[in-house]
Scaffold this active site. Sequence first.
Site, PDB file in Angstrom:
ATOM      1  N   ARG A 204     -53.558 -29.118 -63.488  1.00  0.00           N
ATOM      2  CA  ARG A 204     -54.435 -28.124 -64.123  1.00  0.00           C
ATOM      3  C   ARG A 204     -53.721 -27.357 -65.231  1.00  0.00           C
ATOM      4  O   ARG A 204     -54.350 -26.567 -65.949  1.00  0.00           O
ATOM      5  CB  ARG A 204     -54.954 -27.156 -63.058  1.00  0.00           C
TER       6      ARG A 204
ATOM      7  N   ASP B 130     -61.958 -32.334 -62.797  1.00  0.00           N
ATOM      8  CA  ASP B 130     -62.500 -33.401 -61.924  1.00  0.00           C
ATOM      9  C   ASP B 130     -63.494 -34.307 -62.651  1.00  0.00           C
ATOM     10  O   ASP B 130     -63.807 -35.386 -62.168  1.00  0.00           O
ATOM     11  CB  ASP B 130     -63.193 -32.785 -60.703  1.00  0.00           C
TER      12      ASP B 130
ATOM     13  N   MET C  36     -55.722 -34.730 -57.757  1.00  0.00           N
ATOM     14  CA  MET C  36     -56.908 -33.919 -57.457  1.00  0.00           C
ATOM     15  C   MET C  36     -58.185 -34.745 -57.591  1.00  0.00           C
ATOM     16  O   MET C  36     -58.170 -35.835 -58.181  1.00  0.00           O
ATOM     17  CB  MET C  36     -56.955 -32.678 -58.328  1.00  0.00           C
ATOM     18  N   GLY C  37     -59.266 -34.198 -57.110  1.00  0.00           N
ATOM     19  CA  GLY C  37     -60.560 -34.890 -57.118  1.00  0.00           C
ATOM     20  C   GLY C  37     -61.205 -34.712 -55.765  1.00  0.00           C
ATOM     21  O   GLY C  37     -60.863 -35.410 -54.820  1.00  0.00           O
TER      22      GLY C  37
ATOM     23  N   GLU D 204     -57.347 -36.440 -53.552  1.00  0.00           N
ATOM     24  CA  GLU D 204     -57.248 -35.515 -52.407  1.00  0.00           C
ATOM     25  C   GLU D 204     -58.502 -35.538 -51.523  1.00  0.00           C
ATOM     26  O   GLU D 204     -58.442 -35.246 -50.342  1.00  0.00           O
ATOM     27  CB  GLU D 204     -57.007 -34.088 -52.907  1.00  0.00           C
TER      28      GLU D 204
ATOM     29  N   HIS E 169     -51.417 -28.587 -58.577  1.00  0.00           N
ATOM     30  CA  HIS E 169     -51.878 -27.775 -59.703  1.00  0.00           C
ATOM     31  C   HIS E 169     -51.181 -28.094 -61.022  1.00  0.00           C
ATOM     32  O   HIS E 169     -51.608 -27.595 -62.072  1.00  0.00           O
ATOM     33  CB  HIS E 169     -51.763 -26.289 -59.362  1.00  0.00           C
TER      34      HIS E 169
HETATM   35  O1  F6P Z   1     -61.096 -27.254 -60.260  1.00  0.00           O
HETATM   36  C1  F6P Z   1     -61.211 -28.367 -59.463  1.00  0.00           C
HETATM   37  C2  F6P Z   1     -60.043 -28.458 -58.545  1.00  0.00           C
HETATM   38  O2  F6P Z   1     -58.892 -28.660 -59.318  1.00  0.00           O
HETATM   39  C3  F6P Z   1     -60.202 -29.532 -57.475  1.00  0.00           C
HETATM   40  O3  F6P Z   1     -59.832 -30.801 -57.884  1.00  0.00           O
HETATM   41  C4  F6P Z   1     -59.341 -28.971 -56.365  1.00  0.00           C
HETATM   42  O4  F6P Z   1     -59.785 -29.407 -55.100  1.00  0.00           O
HETATM   43  C5  F6P Z   1     -59.518 -27.505 -56.495  1.00  0.00           C
HETATM   44  O5  F6P Z   1     -59.856 -27.263 -57.835  1.00  0.00           O
HETATM   45  C6  F6P Z   1     -58.301 -26.698 -56.102  1.00  0.00           C
HETATM   46  O6  F6P Z   1     -58.644 -25.367 -56.196  1.00  0.00           O
HETATM   47  P1  F6P Z   1     -57.675 -24.114 -56.037  1.00  0.00           P
HETATM   48  O7  F6P Z   1     -57.065 -23.854 -57.369  1.00  0.00           O
HETATM   49  O8  F6P Z   1     -58.572 -23.019 -55.626  1.00  0.00           O
HETATM   50  O9  F6P Z   1     -56.636 -24.482 -55.034  1.00  0.00           O
END
Ligand code: F6P
Length: 343
Positions: free
Chosen positions: A276, A128, A170-171, A223, A273
Amino acid sequence: MAKIGILTGGGDCPGLNPVIRAVVRKGLNQGYTIVGIKNGWKGLIENDIMDLNIEAVSGILPKGGTILGTSRTNPYKKPEDLVKAKDNFKKLELDALIAVGGEDTLGVASKLIKDGIANIVGVPKTIDNDLSATDYTFGFDTALNTAMECIDKLHTTAESHHRIIVAEVMGRHAGWIAIESGIAGGADVILIPEIPIDLKEVCEVIKKRHSRGKTFSIVVVAEGAQFKEGTFVTKEQELDAFGHVKLGGIGDMLAKEIEKITGYETRVSVLGHIQRGGSPTAFDRVLGTRFGVKAVELVIEKKFGKMVALSGDKIIAVPIEEAVGTLKTVDAELYEIAKVFFG
Ligand code: F6P
């Protein structure tokens, strides 16, 4: 022999493994033993550890995620967990702990230092990019490039089908991924948590674009963007250990409204995700490596309570509280630049 512990907490991101590798390589060079604490603060509560020798970190540089695992565990949630974390810190005979995390993980680190429980050095991580006191967190660049590539892909299908596509990225509190991937990907509208959504304006921008012959549009929405300030769109109401709701759904809601108001066929794509995951970019590998080496240097200098940070092109040390006190949000100037290309 002096011992350093390292843990990775909160949401994972590309670049964690380069940090772990750098801490281990630099630490071993300096004569330390390095212990990995598994799954964030959960591992400290449960004394779940692994040895981190040179073999353990061999080949991990290009790998996404974290070889230590992670969790959103808060040791301050239950008093008995805090007692266990404190006892284990002593039992492990750690001279210092390197905590790699975002707002929540470093918030816990800050409390543990204040409560005299552990000697901690922080390393800022989050896709983020919303931590203060550092120009960038590692993980952001990879997520940004992933989001940009997805926007490029959405462009071709939107154009072929003459559709509007809403891309939800995300954000939670800060729209860094949305604004930068939107600018880099040539989005026609970008919506971020910092500015409440004006649906009428969004639709007017799209209609104006279509009136000059364009038959498709890309809308990027974070989001955490809201129609009215203070009203998140969520998947479920349940809170995690740090009091956060599970975000998601703003893209869908927006797509339906845009289709209703403009009459243009609209689809939504939630990147989730995917942002990520994957192999870290060169930027994140180098930043993670520099952060890891500097974190060990701070341990050697006994600069506990500090976090490594990027300032311009230098790696510096800042107080952890500075990073977790207020979030770094998107500034109005950058949004104005993005707006030049709306419509
Ligand atoms: O790490 C930050 C983040 O990626 C946010 O942007 C998002 O809202 C959240 O994590 C999602 O988390 P999780 O993996 O627990 O669903």
